[in-house]
Design an enzyme around this catalytic site. Sequence first.
Site, short mmCIF file in Angstrom:
data_model
loop_
_atom_site.label_atom_id
_atom_site.label_comp_id
_atom_site.label_asym_id
_atom_site.label_seq_id
_atom_site.Cartn_x
_atom_site.Cartn_y
_atom_site.Cartn_z
CB CYS A 2 -0.95 0.09 1.20
SG CYS A 2 -1.94 -1.37 1.42
NE ARG A 27 4.33 1.66 -0.60
CZ ARG A 27 5.44 1.22 -0.04
NH1 ARG A 27 6.60 1.43 -0.62
NH2 ARG A 27 5.41 0.56 1.11
CD1 TRP A 74 -0.81 -5.66 -3.99
CD2 TRP A 74 -0.42 -6.50 -1.96
NE1 TRP A 74 -0.38 -6.95 -4.14
CE2 TRP A 74 -0.14 -7.50 -2.92
CE3 TRP A 74 -0.24 -6.81 -0.61
CZ2 TRP A 74 0.30 -8.77 -2.59
CZ3 TRP A 74 0.20 -8.07 -0.26
CH2 TRP A 74 0.47 -9.03 -1.25
CG ASN A 100 2.57 0.57 3.77
OD1 ASN A 100 2.24 -0.57 3.45
ND2 ASN A 100 3.81 0.99 3.67
N GLY A 101 0.99 -1.36 6.05
CA GLY A 101 1.60 -2.30 7.00
C GLY A 101 0.58 -3.31 7.46
CD GLU A 489 15.56 -11.15 -12.80
OE1 GLU A 489 15.26 -11.84 -11.82
OE2 GLU A 489 15.06 -10.02 -12.99
CE LYS A 493 11.80 -8.93 -14.05
NZ LYS A 493 12.74 -9.04 -12.98
CD GLU A 496 8.35 -9.80 -12.27
OE1 GLU A 496 7.81 -9.44 -11.21
OE2 GLU A 496 9.57 -9.71 -12.46
CG HIS A 512 18.87 -34.62 -12.62
ND1 HIS A 512 19.35 -35.84 -12.19
CD2 HIS A 512 19.93 -33.96 -13.14
CE1 HIS A 512 20.66 -35.89 -12.42
NE2 HIS A 512 21.03 -34.76 -13.00
CE LYS A 611 10.30 -1.59 -8.35
NZ LYS A 611 10.93 -2.56 -9.25
C1 F6R Z 1 10.71 -9.02 -9.70
C2 F6R Z 1 10.78 -8.15 -8.54
C3 F6R Z 1 10.71 -8.78 -7.19
C4 F6R Z 1 11.69 -8.06 -6.24
C5 F6R Z 1 11.53 -8.60 -4.81
C6 F6R Z 1 12.52 -7.96 -3.86
O1 F6R Z 1 10.83 -8.29 -10.88
O2 F6R Z 1 10.88 -6.96 -8.64
O3 F6R Z 1 10.99 -10.14 -7.24
O4 F6R Z 1 12.99 -8.28 -6.69
O5 F6R Z 1 10.23 -8.34 -4.38
O6 F6R Z 1 12.37 -6.58 -3.86
P1 F6R Z 1 13.50 -5.64 -3.30
O7 F6R Z 1 14.66 -5.72 -4.25
O8 F6R Z 1 12.90 -4.29 -3.27
O9 F6R Z 1 13.88 -6.16 -1.94
#
Ligand code: F6R
Length: 616
Positions: A2, A27, A74, A100-101, A489, A493, A496, A512, A611
């Site tokens: 949030c 967020r 969120w 937020n929290g 990675e 990407k 998501e 395996h 995010k």
């Molecule tokens: C994927 C992504 C997430 C963040 C993860 C950690 O694209 O952005 O997997 O990498 O939530 O976030 P941070 O780096 O802010 O601790």
Amino acid sequence: MCGIVGFIGDGSPVDAVVAGLKTLEYRGYDSAGVAVVSGRGLETIKAVGRVTALEEKLSSFANECSAAIGHTRWATHGKPIEENAHPHLDASGKIAVVHNGIIENFISLREKLIAEGHKFEGDTDTEVVAHLIGKNYRGDIVEAVETTIAELDGTFALGVICADEPEIIVSVRRGSPLVIGLAEGKTLLGSDAMPILPFTRKAIFLEDDQVACLNKNGCVVREKGKEIPLDITEITWDAEMAEKGGYKHFMLKEIHEQPVVLEKMVRSRIIDSGKNESKESFPTLNVDGLNLDEEYIKKISRIVIIAQGTAYNAGMVGRNMLERVARISSSPEYASDFRYRDPILDSSVLVIAVTQSGETLDTLEGVRMAKESGCKVLSIVNVVGSSIARESDGVFYMNVGPEIGVASTKAFTGMIAAFYVIAIHFGIVTKKLTANETRRRIADLSGIGPRCDAVLSTEQYIKSVAKKYKDATNSLFLGRGTGWPLAMEGALKLKEVSYIHAEGYNAAEMKHGPIALIDENMPVCVIALKGRRYDMIMGNIQEVKARGGKVIAIASHDDEQIADIADDIIYIRAENGIMNSILCSIPLQLLAYHIAEARGCDVDKPKNLAKSVTVK
Ligand code: F6R
């Protein structure tokens, strides 16, 4: 998760809050709302969905008010419906709260309040906070907030307004991010600096349990009921840096920013690259902020890297660098697992926390646990002043600028570059690197900008490959050595942003299990650069082809063999180890982006994601 925003003072509080909420949608974006206090008393307006839905509702709303608070949600407790959207009101309807929290003891608090006759409209923990503040209100909203937070367990950043005290906003945090901005004739708050940047660069980052009382001319901060001096920080980012800069999406803009931000970061870390060929001429690095003295570095027995998601994948690359360059035993760990285990830690273990936001709750708790166990903590962070940066013993700021796209791109490559600088520094201190070797490694880093640019210039071709595979339902990403975290990675990407099921594997693991999935409907993206593991990777590609799989290879520009077996090849001018892991990330990011675009997905706001993950 949030995002919260607040504005008090001259101007249009509602417009400023709505604009601020838009910058915080990364967020969460399940619902949004604002509360304003004016001559008419307290009013709230809420809408399910994006901030634009709220904005439409607000178009007929008079903007005359002295203060406004806002929220983009969120969902954690309760569905994303209007009743659960913030701001929440107390029983009298005179106090509004954005939060937020997570309030961990909200169920017991709620039951107690219900027994006392309180009625709740929704299911959120925040509504309980609003009712508690109302219950504790005796004509002084600051005191009511101070009394209330003593009853709360969990994490929170709160913005509170009260109809009877229209000239102030009260704000407090514990474990959740909060920034206060001080401008001429107005004072703001936000979950990060973006909402305040259009007005000011003067910021206050509150410490846990400090209560701020904002008015149009500034703010007063209290700790345990006593006023304390203001600790004002100058923010160096500017709001324009976070605009889309002509790109359709933030994700694309951030992918394209990599040449500039990485070059800038690398240059700021190399003071002298040791041009002198003499045996003793070591390059000089700028390791400001690390805060680890040489005697300590020499005694490190082991490094534990804690992170989540993309940052974890970067941590895997970092492990390889620390082992190879500094010869220090290192292991990446998901912070979410590390913090609940019983890891063996002591003062000789260095914990490196890797995080773009600096707010990921599991990583933050991992940092706290490591410190309690006597470890030093170094963090690799992007967001200046974030909780993890502030709680670590030392910080390596990536300084890649604000990352707004939910899918992390430039922060990932920034983390890799940061690890390389740290590994070289440790290698110099522990004398594992000779002057020659150090100069060679520093040279690896230089020219990173133009090399990234060269990879970006293949975007149109990558877009055509993306179109070919846009209707896939499943996919595999394979790599060996450093290609393995890159494969993870690449898969992360793709899943998501495009919602295509994707798995990233060490190519050696294919036999395996995953090999059972391969058929003509399974695209397999293989990191196949020339190097130590090239022959083994070529063997894996043969195995995929033998089972009818389609291979997209990321290959070295001078590879003449690969065209015989791969279906689609993205050539990159591969130069050396560190450079390759950064260069290889770019086509993976572009592939995910263009596949998602071709499928019509909302790239910057993938469903169910946020995010910054500030919940367990
Ligand atoms: C994927 C992504 C997430 C963040 C993860 C950690 O694209 O952005 O997997 O990498 O939530 O976030 P941070 O780096 O802010 O601790």
